[in-house]
Design an enzyme around this catalytic site. Structure first.
Site, PDB file in Angstrom:
ATOM      1  N   HIS A 341      -4.409 -19.059 -10.624  1.00  0.00           N
ATOM      2  CA  HIS A 341      -4.636 -20.184  -9.701  1.00  0.00           C
ATOM      3  C   HIS A 341      -5.791 -21.076 -10.135  1.00  0.00           C
ATOM      4  CE1 HIS A 341      -1.975 -18.133  -6.886  1.00  0.00           C
ATOM      5  NE2 HIS A 341      -2.074 -19.135  -6.055  1.00  0.00           N
ATOM      6  N   GLU A 366     -10.444   6.154   1.915  1.00  0.00           N
ATOM      7  CA  GLU A 366      -9.647   7.390   1.824  1.00  0.00           C
ATOM      8  C   GLU A 366      -9.733   8.025   0.443  1.00  0.00           C
ATOM      9  OE1 GLU A 366      -6.170   8.126   3.996  1.00  0.00           O
ATOM     10  OE2 GLU A 366      -6.261   6.235   5.058  1.00  0.00           O
TER      11      GLU A 366
END
Lengths: 382, 262
Positions: A341, A366
């Site tokens: 981009h 996690e």
């Protein structure tokens, strides 16, 4: 071998995709900017059955398998990580402890409304001073007059403080084992418990629309039967909960990577430089192809772990590898998506800039990349 | 009452459509089949009506399509239809619009109905000719382009969209009705619906079951497709750089004036 999804799995994937594109996409940017929790979307997801996707119908769930769950998380994360983590944390960390370890009474009381999406629930393991060494719990609970008195602090707890949060299940030291080590149990703490308070929402780099708070327990009192399942099983329980959670966090990661890839591909075809679309340049083509290959690899590993779980096999090693790999893939893919981009990728109005901020936690939450490697090395007997 | 929704199965609306130069038909291989989006509005209207009536009314979907696309119908069942009839027959390939309406009418008479609801047109062929012809073949009142409907004392009351507003019309059941997108956004199939859809019946039907009308297939077609062509490639857009909103608006106005569009 057979890589075909079943008609049911395809239908669930397609529902999640339609929902994410139709309902989540128009709100994602604003939710991120305003740090606005997606109440309306959670209600809609509850109505459609997403909040209890993998639980049996008799407990208020939709009765779908782990593969369908992973596919649904991927499609939602492909559009918005905040909405996806809200659903994934609710299912894997909020509701699944009751499903895995709750007594029948606890299942009826908590799992049923959670699977129906009528309320949200948090899971409190991490503490300000105990993250990767989660077994080193400083939160304590002792019995007094038939009640547990809880003292301590929990950090980074998802879905713990929304208007529809019913409570949090926390790990706490409930005594000392015969070998002198801490006895750890999981305690069910409803929101209205005296002495239990939630901080304001954390200010976060990513996942900004999701609800994450610090929890404080000061002589918080809960009834003696507030232990999830059996007393002293807390450590075993949360390790098992995290095993399942790895599949959903891996799915979150690869979903984000898929979303960044979609955006990069679209932009590369639209954006012209030197009189032609930038997708006609090999420098861009190679990036896009590499992104796709890595996404495909990570996705296959996640679906394999989900398949193993559905087959009732040991899935821990595959889930750990999938979580580690998908987290790192999400970083490489979102990084290249922003690069494709150019300057616009650095601007808020392009979704890849949000995705770039949403990505980093995939390598931390996690179980960090490092902890996954430690876990995997142990599995290899090293 | 028995509501039947006719559903066409069309190539994925997002996929690039290509025509086989030999047969002049859409290439369906490698492209996923989906419910015709306009028919999803018809299904939504039927399901909403069923819920409103709450009198044991049922919704049946009827599709006429190649055998391989049968499972696409599950989505209609997952959205809430009670059952489906899948009319498939090798002899149906190449049926034209009039033939399609004739064959569907034969099928509908076989199934039985109080109200038939159709989408306004199909996403692939886009003739929009089936609903009107269907009413004719069924010899029942045809209400096209309905934006809303209700049932009062055995009659359909509907608002028909027109260019300038809408007409309020009414007809005694049985009725054939086609809807516009104003009838209401199609619902999502819920997880529960998806899990339940596999247990719902899809009854097979062949031309022999409905008296094999001669209008079926390429042989029965009255319209010959001579050729097809892709839409013309759009010319290059004119880009005007503007320093602020006012001069931008002026540039747009000048352009429109120049083309005598304002």
């Amino acid at each position: 071998m057979n890589f075909d999804l079943t008609d049911e799995q395809k239908a669930i994937q397609s529902l999640a995709r339609d929902f994410a594109r139709g309902e989540v996409a128009p709100r994602a940017e604003e939710m991120d900017r305003e740090e606005a929790f997606p109440y309306e979307l959670v209600r809609k997801m509850a109505d459609l059955g997403f909040m209890g996707l993998p639980f049996p119908e008799k407990y208020g769930g939709s009765g779908a398998d782990t593969i369908s769950y992973a596919l649904a998380v991927m499609e939602i994360a492909r559009i918005d990580a905040s909405t996806a983590i809200t659903m994934a944390a609710h299912v894997s960390l909020g509701a699944s402890p009751f499903y895995l370890f709750g007594t029948e009474e606890q299942k009826q009381k908590y799992l049923v409304p959670l699977a129906q999406g009528k309320m949200l629930w948090g899971f409190g393991l991490t503490e300000p001073g105990a993250g990767s060494d989660a077994g080193n719990v400083a939160t304590k609970a002792h019995l007094r007059d038939g009640k547990w008195i809880v003292n301590g602090t929990k950090a980074f707890i998802t879905n713990s403080g929304t208007d529809m949060s019913g409570g949090t299940t926390i790990t706490a030291a409930t005594g000392t084992r015969p070998d002198g080590r801490k006895e750890i149990s999981n305690l069910i703490i409803p929101q209205a418990t005296p002495g239990f308070t939630r901080s304001k929402k954390y200010k976060k780099m990513g996942w900004r629309a999701s609800d994450t708070r610090e929890l404080a327990f000061v002589d918080a009192e809960v009834p003696e039967d507030s232990i999830l399942g059996e007393r002293g099983q807390g450590l075993k329980q949360f390790l098992k909960i995290l095993d399942g959670g790895r599949i959903s966090v891996a799915a979150l990661s690869v979903g984000l990577a898929m979303g960044a890839y979609d955006e990069a591909l679209k932009y590369a075809k639209e954006r012209h430089a030197f009189g032609q679309p930038i997708s006609s340049f090999q420098a861009i083509q190679f990036k896009i192809v590499d992104m796709l290959c890595e996404i495909e690899l990570a996705k296959n590993m996640i679906l394999k772990a989900a398949w193993e779980k559905d087959q009732g096999r040991d899935f821990n090693q595959t889930a750990s590898m999938a979580k580690l790999y998908a987290g790192e893939v999400s970083r490489r893919v979102v990084n290249e998506a922003v690069q494709i981009h150019g300057g616009y990728g650095f601007m808020d109005e392009y979704p890849v800039s949000r995705m770039y901020r949403d990505q980093k936690i995939n390598e931390i939450g996690e179980g960090t990349n490092e902890v996954q490697r430690v876990v995997l090395a142990r599995m290899l007997g090293l | 009452m028995k509501i039947v929704v006719t559903v066409k199965l069309v190539p994925d609306t997002n996929a690039e459509k290509r025509i086989d130069p030999g047969t002049q038909r859409l290439i369906r291989t490698g492209v996923e089949t989906v419910l015709n989006p306009y028919d999803e509005y018809a299904l939504e209207a039927a399901l909403a009506l069923k819920e409103k009536l709450a009198d044991g009314s049922t919704v049946t979907v009827l599709a006429m399509a190649p055998e391989a696309t049968k499972e696409t119908l599950r989505k209609a069942l997952a959205m809430g239809a009670d059952d489906a009839v899948f009319l498939t027959d090798a002899a149906l390939a190449g049926t034209d619009t009039l033939g399609t309406a004739d064959v569907l009418a034969h099928a509908l008479k076989n199934i039985g109905f109080d109200l038939v609801i159709c989408g306004g047109l199909s996403d692939d062929g886009s003739t929009g000719g089936v609903p009107g012809a269907l009413a004719e073949f069924l010899a029942v009142p045809g209400i096209t382009n309905a934006r809303s409907l209700e049932i009062i004392d055995g009659r359909v009351h509907a608002q028909r969209e027109t260019d300038n507003g809408y007409q309020v019309v009414s007809a005694a059941l049985p009725v054939m009705l086609s809807v516009t997108m104003a009838v209401g956004e199609p619902r999502y199939a819920s997880l529960k619906g998806i899990m339940g859809a596999k247990k719902k019946p899809i009854a097979p039907m062949a031309l022999a079951n409905i008296g094999a009308p001669g209008s079926a297939g390429a042989a029965g077609a009255k319209i010959s497709l001579l050729s097809t062509a892709p839409p013309p490639v759009r010319g290059k857009a004119k880009v005007v750089e503007a320093t602020d909103g006012l001069s931008g608006a002026q540039a747009v106005l000048d352009f429109l004036k120049e083309r005598k569009l304002v």
